[in-house]
Design a protein around this motif. Structure first.
Motif, PDB file in Angstrom:
ATOM      1  N   LEU A  86     -23.227  94.227  53.929  1.00 15.28           N
ATOM      2  CA  LEU A  86     -23.004  92.950  53.247  1.00 15.28           C
ATOM      3  C   LEU A  86     -23.618  92.958  51.855  1.00 15.28           C
ATOM      4  O   LEU A  86     -22.964  92.589  50.872  1.00 15.28           O
ATOM      5  CB  LEU A  86     -23.591  91.804  54.078  1.00 15.28           C
ATOM      6  N   VAL A  87     -24.873  93.371  51.727  1.00 16.24           N
ATOM      7  CA  VAL A  87     -25.499  93.366  50.403  1.00 16.24           C
ATOM      8  C   VAL A  87     -24.858  94.417  49.498  1.00 16.24           C
ATOM      9  O   VAL A  87     -24.722  94.198  48.285  1.00 16.24           O
ATOM     10  CB  VAL A  87     -27.032  93.552  50.513  1.00 16.24           C
ATOM     11  N   ALA A  88     -24.418  95.532  50.065  1.00 14.59           N
ATOM     12  CA  ALA A  88     -23.744  96.552  49.252  1.00 14.59           C
ATOM     13  C   ALA A  88     -22.415  96.022  48.711  1.00 14.59           C
ATOM     14  O   ALA A  88     -22.065  96.261  47.548  1.00 14.59           O
ATOM     15  CB  ALA A  88     -23.532  97.823  50.072  1.00 14.59           C
ATOM     16  N   ARG A  89     -21.647  95.313  49.554  1.00 13.03           N
ATOM     17  CA  ARG A  89     -20.392  94.718  49.078  1.00 13.03           C
ATOM     18  C   ARG A  89     -20.657  93.686  47.990  1.00 13.03           C
ATOM     19  O   ARG A  89     -19.924  93.592  47.003  1.00 13.03           O
ATOM     20  CB  ARG A  89     -19.638  94.058  50.235  1.00 13.03           C
ATOM     21  N   PHE A  90     -21.719  92.922  48.147  1.00 14.52           N
ATOM     22  CA  PHE A  90     -22.081  91.901  47.168  1.00 14.52           C
ATOM     23  C   PHE A  90     -22.399  92.559  45.821  1.00 14.52           C
ATOM     24  O   PHE A  90     -21.948  92.102  44.769  1.00 14.52           O
ATOM     25  CB  PHE A  90     -23.291  91.116  47.688  1.00 14.52           C
ATOM     26  N   VAL A  91     -23.168  93.634  45.870  1.00 12.82           N
ATOM     27  CA  VAL A  91     -23.510  94.355  44.635  1.00 12.82           C
ATOM     28  C   VAL A  91     -22.250  94.883  43.961  1.00 12.82           C
ATOM     29  O   VAL A  91     -22.043  94.703  42.755  1.00 12.82           O
ATOM     30  CB  VAL A  91     -24.482  95.518  44.939  1.00 12.82           C
ATOM     31  N   GLY A 136     -18.896  94.875  39.467  1.00 13.17           N
ATOM     32  CA  GLY A 136     -17.590  95.242  38.962  1.00 13.17           C
ATOM     33  C   GLY A 136     -17.516  96.707  38.579  1.00 13.17           C
ATOM     34  O   GLY A 136     -16.780  97.088  37.673  1.00 13.17           O
ATOM     35  N   GLU A 137     -18.286  97.537  39.260  1.00 15.19           N
ATOM     36  CA  GLU A 137     -18.352  98.965  38.950  1.00 15.19           C
ATOM     37  C   GLU A 137     -17.169  99.690  39.568  1.00 15.19           C
ATOM     38  O   GLU A 137     -16.957  99.637  40.774  1.00 15.19           O
ATOM     39  CB  GLU A 137     -19.663  99.552  39.487  1.00 15.19           C
ATOM     40  N   ALA A 138     -16.388 100.353  38.712  1.00 15.80           N
ATOM     41  CA  ALA A 138     -15.227 101.064  39.220  1.00 15.80           C
ATOM     42  C   ALA A 138     -15.616 102.369  39.912  1.00 15.80           C
ATOM     43  O   ALA A 138     -15.013 102.763  40.905  1.00 15.80           O
ATOM     44  CB  ALA A 138     -14.255 101.364  38.070  1.00 15.80           C
TER      45      ALA A 138
END
Length: 273
Positions: free
Chosen positions: A226-231, A236-238
């Motif tokens: 969850l926190v990784a998806r939030f980051v 917005g890192e491609a």
């Protein structure tokens, strides 16, 4: 050009020439900055072994605001943070934290971000083995908060209504909206449904004064995701975030083989956030 002395933590290093290297530093007084450490790779360098990942010290920078690459005059080592390097799980969490600081903190003074980073690294080093994952998850949420990305957990992220879950009803959480959603705002899809226990743990993980929850492995994996998806969404890192990816997947832990099925390279936790 002025000589600035500031507390700093090494976030990244890479070779610049045969004898020098570039360091990316989180500093208390200048934000995240890049500097060239001339002669750092020589056997008798004045920097010694101080310029290692996560090392903390007092950096002396020849600083000019119009430049992106400054010159590191000295780095007086305070702490090598060997307690983190001694355990791969702690080190993975710490490097994910350093990567988020490197990618999301500005090249401008944010003293609270620096203090949050150092406090989080200390807490991670001191955490008991069974709470290492929870300590790393909390560290990331707290750093995100001081960098301006604090999730809304007790009020709806869309309309501000109080989040008042009843019974065992799950709580909707939207990474895109930036937090929990009330029943009126929760869409039919594209959001996460947090079981009540997971929601309570998430609130505790975002409250530095609360007791650190004890997370079972599957729950810890869900909170890491969850926190990784939030980051990833708010950065917005491609490209890949290698340290965050490594920590999220716990890639250093081999999966437990199942004699009745083909082993999977990545175990899938039973609890999904």
């Amino acid at each position: 050009m002025s000589l600035v002395s500031t507390p700093a933590i090494v976030l990244q290093t890479y070779r610049y020439s045969e004898t020098s290297k570039v360091v990316r530093l989180a500093t208390r007084d200048l934000g995240v900055q890049s500097a060239i450490a001339k002669g750092a790779l020589r056997p008798k360098s004045r920097f010694g072994a101080g310029l290692e990942l996560l090392s903390e010290g007092i950096a002396q920078l020849y600083f000019r605001e119009t430049r992106e690459l400054h010159t590191l005059g000295a780095f007086d080592l305070v702490d090598l943070r060997r307690a983190l390097a001694a355990d791969l799980g702690r080190f993975a969490g710490a490097t994910a934290l350093a990567e988020v600081m490197l990618k999301m903190a500005p090249p401008a003074p944010v003293p609270r971000a620096y203090e949050t980073l150092t406090g989080a690294l200390d807490a991670l080093a001191a955490a008991s083995p069974e709470r290492t994952d929870a300590a790393a998850v909390r560290a990331l949420w707290l750093l995100l908060a001081v960098l301006g990305f604090e999730p809304s957990l007790t009020a709806c992220a869309r309309d501000g209504a109080a989040i008042t879950p009843t019974g065992e009803d799950p709580v909707s959480f939207s990474v895109a909206e930036g937090g929990a959603l009330c029943s009126r705002c929760a869409p039919a899809e594209h959001h996460t449904r947090l079981p009540r226990g997971a929601y309570r743990d998430l609130v505790a993980l975002n409250a530095p004064d609360s007791e650190l929850p004890l997370l079972e492995p599957s729950h810890a994996a869900a909170h890491r995701r969850l926190v990784a998806r939030f980051v990833r969404y708010h950065l917005g890192e491609a490209g890949p975030l290698s340290a965050l990816d490594f920590w999220e997947r716990r890639a250093w832990v081999p999966p437990t083989p199942n004699p009745n099925s083909t082993p999977s390279p990545t175990p899938i936790p039973s609890v999904a956030l």
